[in-house]
Each structure stands twice: as C-alpha cells, then as structure tokens.
Scaffold this active site. Structure first.
Site, PDB file in Angstrom:
ATOM      1  N   GLY A  23       0.830  -1.212   0.000  1.00 58.45           N
ATOM      2  CA  GLY A  23       0.000   0.000   0.000  1.00 58.45           C
ATOM      3  C   GLY A  23       0.857   1.252   0.000  1.00 58.45           C
ATOM      4  CG  ASP A  76      -2.981  -0.832   1.891  1.00 60.67           C
ATOM      5  OD1 ASP A  76      -2.008  -0.406   2.534  1.00 60.67           O
ATOM      6  OD2 ASP A  76      -3.097  -2.004   1.535  1.00 60.67           O
ATOM      7  CD  GLU A 147      -2.176  -2.113  -2.070  1.00 60.55           C
ATOM      8  OE1 GLU A 147      -2.498  -0.928  -1.843  1.00 60.55           O
ATOM      9  OE2 GLU A 147      -1.827  -2.894  -1.177  1.00 60.55           O
ATOM     10  CB  THR A 195      17.087 -14.042  -6.987  1.00 58.07           C
ATOM     11  OG1 THR A 195      17.617 -15.242  -7.560  1.00 58.07           O
ATOM     12  CG2 THR A 195      18.203 -13.044  -6.743  1.00 58.07           C
ATOM     13  CB  THR A 198      12.073 -12.608  -6.730  1.00 60.34           C
ATOM     14  OG1 THR A 198      12.152 -11.936  -5.478  1.00 60.34           O
ATOM     15  CG2 THR A 198      11.662 -11.631  -7.811  1.00 60.34           C
ATOM     16  CE  LYS A 230      20.610 -15.950  -9.751  1.00 61.01           C
ATOM     17  NZ  LYS A 230      21.152 -16.486  -8.508  1.00 61.01           N
ATOM     18  CB  CYS A 387     -14.316   8.247  18.614  1.00 57.94           C
ATOM     19  SG  CYS A 387     -15.941   7.720  18.047  1.00 57.94           S
ATOM     20  CG  LEU A 388     -14.080   4.552  23.920  1.00 53.95           C
ATOM     21  CD1 LEU A 388     -15.528   4.384  24.300  1.00 53.95           C
ATOM     22  CD2 LEU A 388     -13.418   3.183  23.794  1.00 53.95           C
ATOM     23  CD  GLN A 391     -18.658   7.510  22.811  1.00 52.03           C
ATOM     24  OE1 GLN A 391     -18.478   6.374  23.236  1.00 52.03           O
ATOM     25  NE2 GLN A 391     -19.306   7.744  21.678  1.00 52.03           N
ATOM     26  CG  HIS A 513     -12.529   8.516  13.975  1.00 49.20           C
ATOM     27  ND1 HIS A 513     -11.817   7.718  14.832  1.00 49.20           N
ATOM     28  CD2 HIS A 513     -13.830   8.164  14.140  1.00 49.20           C
ATOM     29  CE1 HIS A 513     -12.627   6.904  15.477  1.00 49.20           C
ATOM     30  NE2 HIS A 513     -13.861   7.161  15.073  1.00 49.20           N
ATOM     31  CD  GLU A 515      -8.424   8.889  14.057  1.00 52.29           C
ATOM     32  OE1 GLU A 515      -8.800  10.017  14.449  1.00 52.29           O
ATOM     33  OE2 GLU A 515      -9.039   7.830  14.329  1.00 52.29           O
TER      34      GLU A 515
END
Ligand code: GLN
Length: 541
Positions: A23, A76, A147, A195, A198, A230, A387-388, A391, A513, A515
């Site tokens: 991501g 993501d 993605e 490698t 991969t 390679k 949030c919480l 509260q 929120h 964030e």
C-alpha cells in the site's frame, strides 16, 4: 484519444510474503506521478469475502479506514490519502464480498437472462467495471493505480489477476503497467541475498498470463546490480526495471528513493505520458525535517490494542505529520488500558507531555480510560480524546466533577443511572452489524474562542465519524454548568462534536476521527495544536 484525456492504469501485485508495504509502495508511486503534474487516484482490491472490513476485529485487520462518503475500507486507503492528498470514496476499495454481492443480486433479478453465472466472465467483468468506476472518482483521471491485496499464489486473488489480464489485453500494453512487489531475503548463514522466491512468484504471475513490466524488490539492505540483472534475466524483466527497495527509517522517504531509482521515468515512458519534470521538493523537505527535528515530546497513547499498532495506523501517522510541523519528534508511549483497569495508572503518566485516548468499541479497558482522563484533567496534562476518548472524558467529568454517581455510557452499562453517553436516535432500531454506524463526513460548527476554533482558524468544519453512541443532550446543561465547554456541535442534529475543559491548558475531546484527515504534507490542525501544547507542557515541566 489524446494522451491528456485517457486514463492509464498501473497494477501492483505482491509476491513471496505479505506485509511488504504494498500500500505504501503504491501510494509512493502515486506521489511520483503527481510530482509530474499528473492527476492520480487509487483502487484497492481486497480478496477476502467480507463485504467490508467494518465487521472485522482489529486483531484481524488493523484499523478500519473511513472515507467522507461513509465507506468502511482497508487501511491502505489511509496511505493513499496521506500520500496523495486525494479524498478516497467507497469506489476506491472493492472486496470479493462486494463483487459477489453485486453479481448475485443481478442474478436474482434475472439480469443474466438464464445464463450460467460464472467466475469468468461474470465475476471478472464486475471486477473490470470496478476499475473503470474507480478512475471516475476524480475529474480527468490520468492514472489509476490498482493495488491487489494478498500474495500471488493465493486462491482468493485469482479472479482479480485474471480480470487484470483481460483488462490489460483490452486496454493495450501501452496503457497499462504491471508492477510486482517481492522480497529478496537475506540468508545469514549463507551470507547471501536469495532471488529464488522472486523467480517463483513471477513464474506464478506469468502462468496466469501477467508479465510484470517492473519489479520492486524489498530487502533489508541494498542489493547490487549483479543481483538485479540476474533477477531481470530470470523473470523476463528489463534489468533497469528491477528496482531495489531496501528498508528505510521513514515511509515518507520512499517517494524520493523510488524517484532516484528511476521508477517514475520508467512508468511515464512506458505509458507515453506527456508530463512535467518531477518536482519532489516537498517530499525531500519532509524527509529532511524528519531527520532534523530540534526537540522531542512523549505522548501516552491509551488504547486497548496496544500490541497491534496497525489498529491505530492513522493516529501514529498523524503524530509524524504534526511532529514535523512542530519541529519535534513525537515519541509514543503505549499504555494498555485493560492493564490500567486492573492495576491502576500509577507511574504511567508522570513523565509524559500529553495523553491521547484512542477510539474503541466495547467496555474492556474503558474504566482505565476514564481513570486516565481524570489524571489528565486533574494534573493539567494536555489531553486529546478521540471518539471513545471523548466519551470516556465526558463520563469522567460527569462522575467526578458533576458528582453524577455511576455515570456511564449505555454501551458499557445499560442500567446506568446517568447515561451521559447514550445510543443515537438513528441507531435504536439497527440490528444488522455491517455499515450501520454513523459513518463518514458530517458538519460541525465550532464556537469562537475555543481551542478547536483556534486550531482550525474557522468555525465551519467537516470531519469523519464511526460510532453508535453520542453525548446525551439532556446532560449538556449540567456538564456546562460545571465547566465543560461544548466547543463544537453538528448544526443539523445538535449532536455534540467537540468538548473542552475551560480551566485547563489543552483538553479537547472529539466525537469524530481527525486522524483520518491528517496528510503527510499537511498535518491535521488538532494534532498540530495538541503536539504544540505538549511541547509547552514539557517546557513548563
Ligand atoms: N464505541 C463508541 C461508539 O460506538 C466509540 C466508537 C469509536 O471510538 N470509534 O460510539
């Protein structure tokens, strides 16, 4: 069609192991292209059968990211927004569950006119239509980066990879670009990078009919050219298109690193994009600032899932952004609230400069949070409740300042004599679990003269929500009379959005929120001001 008007597509798949930071890599690639003046957006495919991650445990999935239009999405999408500063929508994330849901609904309506409904072409067509829909989420989209979650070789991701194969064929090679992200493990005993994984992973992709145009190879430390050559040879990828992505100490240094390795040029050349020279000044500036801050502060993060940092991804990143804007490094001290509930909070907060109480669901750890909020209020420690967190701060204030004995949220104690936090009107008849909370962007009006108003510099704001409960308006007068400020409310519903405590250097709780709207190059104003308050607290201490 001219180059300017058609959308080009980049697909990112992952191989070898999960958790390689696909991501972040995808978002970083997006920023390389944005740095060339291109209009970019993103799509995440999640191969699980859940319709969205909203009903999944944070232990399973990490944070649930919420968009303005109220979709509960993969985390993501948070990286995409933080890196690209483009708002995601529900169309920027699709799961196997959503795809099947749609196809089955159509089948029930009889739309398939008696045909047998199959993975190919019906599921793959639905997947392809979601790619086109995602490109439409921004105006004149020039690049859509797709993605694919999971790892190549998983049964679940096969329909997505098949759909991408068809899509690339239909759109043409010159309009599509495939990137495969893999790991080059270092085997200590042999003293060598390997490698083979991969090679195998690319082999699996090629079996499906997908040939990567570039490989992004993650490794602990840089690998040399010989090894990259390679890999290119064995994987049928041009050696110059084998890009090494060694671990870095900050994710915000990745765009610059990818650019230095030529990835941006490779992509725009292949796709025949006419665009400006890359301007990565702001990313370079950010990297330099991360390395050269002049001070540090420590913030206590009071949460329940402290062992699993992915649950608080956006909060962690918001502190990076707000630290940079305050020229400080923000150290996070994780304080387990279930533990605090059992063993008390003695000694936890004496040497911190601020306290953040995390969002959350269910009663576990809430008494710990209430205790912690009390400490911050009484000791004038800068406090930020999300949030919480708002509260719990309200419950604490009701119990200990307003003397409302056993005040609580009905989420934690249905029979509380003082339900200062109550179920929202809109939630009363809800019995289904998924997608039923108050979700997405809502307006909030801030009161002049409050800390929140000062942070935003205006009174009309919009922030994202994900909750069922709210401050009970029948207690607002009592709370206010005892010194709580209702700093922000929803202008349409009058729901409480922001609380503050008057006689305190910085005590802010928000029902939303923040964030989720902090961006790498533009910290969220409340996080920025909270860190500034922590810095002042440290100086005074
Ligand atoms: N559990 C609380 C509610 O549903 C808080 C949710 C949250 O912190 N996101 O209202």
């Amino acid at each position: 069609m001219s180059t300017e008007s058609r959308t080009k597509y980049i697909f990112i798949t992952g191989g070898v192991v999960s958790a390689l930071g696909k991501g972040i890599a995808a978002a970083s690639i997006g920023s390389l292209l944005q740095a060339r003046g291109l209009r970019v957006t993103m799509l995440k495919f999640d191969p699980y059968i859940n319709v969205d991650p909203g009903t999944m445990s944070p232990y399973q999935h990490g944070e649930v990211y919420v968009t303005d239009d109220g979709a509960e999405t993969d985390l993501d999408l948070g990286h995409y927004e933080r890196f690209l500063d483009v708002d995601m929508t529900k169309r920027n994330n699709a799961t196997t569950g959503q795809v099947y849901n749609e196809v089955i609904a159509r089948e029930r309506r009889g739309d398939y006119l008696g045909k047998t409904v199959q993975v190919i072409p019906h599921i793959t067509n639905e997947i392809k239509s979601r790619i086109y829909a995602a490109a439409k989420t921004i105006d004149r989209c020039q690049i859509l980066i797709v993605e694919v979650g999971g790892t190549v070789g998983d049964i679940e991701s096969l329909p997505f990879l098949e759909a991408i194969r068809q899509f690339c064929l239909e759109e043409g090679q010159e309009n599509t670009f495939n990137i495969h992200l893999t790991l080059i493990p270092y085997i200590k005993a042999a003293g060598e990078f390997k490698t083979k994984p991969t090679q195998h992973s690319v082999g699996r992709l090629r079996e499906i009919g997908l040939q990567p145009n570039a490989l992004l190879c993650r490794s602990e430390s840089p690998v040399d050219k010989e090894l990259r050559d390679k890999i290119g040879l064995f994987c049928n990828v041009r050696p110059s298109h084998v890009i090494n992505a060694p671990d870095l100490d900050s994710i915000y240094k990745i765009p610059q690193r990818f650019e230095e390795n030529g990835l941006g040029e490779i992509i725009v050349k292949h796709l025949g994009l006419e665009c400006a020279e890359p301007d990565l000044k702001s990313w370079i500036h950010l990297s330099e600032k991360i390395d050269n801050v002049s001070d540090e502060v420590t913030i206590a993060i009071c949460g329940k899932y402290v062992g699993l940092k992915d649950s608080y991804k956006s909060i962690i990143e918001a502190f990076v952004h707000s630290g940079v804007e305050n020229d400080v490094k923000v150290n996070l001290r994780w304080v387990d609230m279930e533990d605090a509930e059992k063993n008390g909070i003695d000694g936890q907060f004496e040497d911190v400069d601020g306290m953040l109480i995390c969002p959350g669901f269910g009663s576990r750890g809430t008494e710990g949070k209430i205790m912690s909020a009390r400490y911050a209020r009484e000791n004038k420690l800068p406090f930020f409740g999300i949030c919480l967190g708002l509260q719990c701060a309200t419950i604490e204030f009701a119990r200990n300042v307003c003397q409302l004995e056993n005040a609580n949220s009905v989420e934690f104690l249905e029979a509380t004599p003082h339900p200062v936090i109550d179920l929202m009107e809109t939630q009363i008849d809800v019995s289904q679990m998924g997608g039923t909370m108050r979700l997405g962007a809502y307006k909030c009006k801030l009161e002049k003269g409050t800390k929140a108003y000062k942070a935003y510099g205006r009174s009309k704001i919009s922030e994202r929500h994900r909750h069922r409960y709210e401050v009970n308006n029948s207690y607002v007068e009592t709370l206010k009379n005892h010194g709580l400020t209702i700093a922000g409310t929803n202008p349409d519903t009058n729901l409480v959005e922001v609380i503050e405590i008057k006689d305190h250097p910085w005590f802010v709780g928000v029902q939303f929120h923040p964030e989720l709207k902090s961006r790498a190059l533009r910290a969220h104003p409340l996080f920025r001001e909270f860190v500034a308050a922590a810095l002042r607290h440290k100086a005074a201490r």
